[in-house]
Design an enzyme around this catalytic site. Structure first.
Site, PDB file in Angstrom:
ATOM      1  N   ASP A  16      -2.936   0.135  -6.553  1.00 51.96           N
ATOM      2  CA  ASP A  16      -3.050   1.419  -7.262  1.00 51.96           C
ATOM      3  C   ASP A  16      -2.013   1.545  -8.378  1.00 51.96           C
ATOM      4  O   ASP A  16      -0.917   0.991  -8.286  1.00 51.96           O
ATOM      5  CB  ASP A  16      -2.873   2.567  -6.244  1.00 51.96           C
ATOM      6  CG  ASP A  16      -3.371   3.891  -6.791  1.00 51.96           C
ATOM      7  OD1 ASP A  16      -4.139   3.899  -7.780  1.00 51.96           O
ATOM      8  OD2 ASP A  16      -2.992   4.940  -6.220  1.00 51.96           O
ATOM      9  N   ASN A  64     -14.880   5.521  -6.581  1.00 48.70           N
ATOM     10  CA  ASN A  64     -14.541   5.143  -7.957  1.00 48.70           C
ATOM     11  C   ASN A  64     -15.728   5.212  -8.931  1.00 48.70           C
ATOM     12  O   ASN A  64     -15.539   5.194 -10.147  1.00 48.70           O
ATOM     13  CB  ASN A  64     -13.907   3.740  -8.008  1.00 48.70           C
ATOM     14  CG  ASN A  64     -12.488   3.701  -7.473  1.00 48.70           C
ATOM     15  OD1 ASN A  64     -12.058   2.712  -6.877  1.00 48.70           O
ATOM     16  ND2 ASN A  64     -11.717   4.768  -7.688  1.00 48.70           N
ATOM     17  N   GLU A 203       1.070  -1.668  10.229  1.00 51.86           N
ATOM     18  CA  GLU A 203       2.316  -1.155   9.675  1.00 51.86           C
ATOM     19  C   GLU A 203       2.025  -0.771   8.226  1.00 51.86           C
ATOM     20  O   GLU A 203       1.360  -1.522   7.505  1.00 51.86           O
ATOM     21  CB  GLU A 203       3.417  -2.234   9.721  1.00 51.86           C
ATOM     22  CG  GLU A 203       3.811  -2.644  11.125  1.00 51.86           C
ATOM     23  CD  GLU A 203       4.428  -1.499  11.919  1.00 51.86           C
ATOM     24  OE1 GLU A 203       5.079  -0.632  11.303  1.00 51.86           O
ATOM     25  OE2 GLU A 203       4.246  -1.456  13.156  1.00 51.86           O
TER      26      GLU A 203
END
Ligand code: IPE
Ligand code: IPE
Ligand code: MG
Length: 243
Positions: A16, A64, A203
């Site tokens: 991003d 998107n 994680e």
């Protein structure tokens, strides 16, 4: 610095910040996307060299499509070019390309190029590189529920046998292990409809760096951070250290 005996088996990345990277230097968003492909190249090479088994990249979400037409078509165009450019390097680096998401809704030329690249790398035995294209986790779960419901209805599986394994087998990621480490760049701390089921015990690592600036060093930092964590999977710390 990196402990080769404790590598995450499956790393997923939400790439991003292309648009903001470009805008911060007075350029248009498309310039950011073009430079973003360079970061993809660097990270893929670094991951393969490190012998990461699975790398999954979020390249285009089901949401998107709502971007300006020119931006969507530029992203599709860049994808075709990147696939053509990277094919020989993927073969050289023994990388197997796969995809997740409904690729039948991509422009025909993109789908064709993608299928060809997947086919041409299908005998490679090294890292599995999965591109999430027209991918949305809610869409993925919806189609899985539909498929399973149809099988129950037609007595192919019984209701009592619907378990986590069956659900997993109906996801696009059926052949991939669960995500160990999820990285998102650009300072945003959200999941944006990516791999909801598969990140149940991942994680999470958030980097402030915009994707076009993300390099091997940043990628290594994420893995080092991962290696410092204790993954308890519901147990206590004592149970883990005394077993
Ligand atoms: C990521 O960068 C690329 C895609 C989502 C395709 P963005 O285009 O989302 O960049 P920002 O978030 O607007 O800066
Ligand atoms: C997520 O980024 C999708 C990809 C990286 C392909 P977005 O930039 O589309 O996410 P939101 O909309 O800001 O959450
Ligand atoms: Mg974004």
């Amino acid at each position: 610095m990196i402990d080769q005996s404790n590598l995450p088996k499956h790393i997923a990345i939400i790439m991003d910040g292309n648009g903001r990277w470009a805008q911060s230097q007075g350029k248009n968003r498309l310039f950011g996307h073009r430079n973003g492909t360079e970061a993809v190249h660097k990270v893929v090479e670094a991951a393969a060299k490190m012998q990461i088994e699975h790398l999954t990249l979020y390249a285009f979400s089901t949401e998107n499509w709502n971007r300006p037409k020119l931006e969507v078509s530029t992203l599709m165009d860049l994808l075709i070019k990147a696939l053509r450019r990277e094919l020989n390097k993927m073969i050289k680096n023994n990388i197997q390309l796969r995809s997740i998401g409904d690729i039948s809704k991509l422009p025909a030329e993109v789908e064709k190029e993608l299928q060809e690249t997947i086919h041409k790398t299908s005998h490679n035995t090294g890292m599995i590189l999965t591109l999430a294209l027209n991918y949305g986790a809610r869409q993925e779960l919806t189609q899985a529920v539909q498929q399973i419901a149809a099988k129950v209805k037609n007595n192919i599986i019984s209701l009592e046998n619907v378990d986590e394994t069956i659900i997993n087998e109906h996801l696009y990621t059926q052949n991939l292990p669960a995500v160990d480490l999820l990285i998102r760049t650009s300072g945003e701390q959200r999941i944006s409809n990516f791999l909801l089921w598969q990140i149940a015990y991942a994680e999470l690592y958030f980097s402030e760096v915009f994707w076009p600036d993300f390099n091997e060093r940043h990628f290594e930092d994420a893995i080092i951070s991962y290696q410092k964590r204790e993954r308890r999977f519901g147990k206590t710390s004592e149970q883990l250290t005394h077993s």
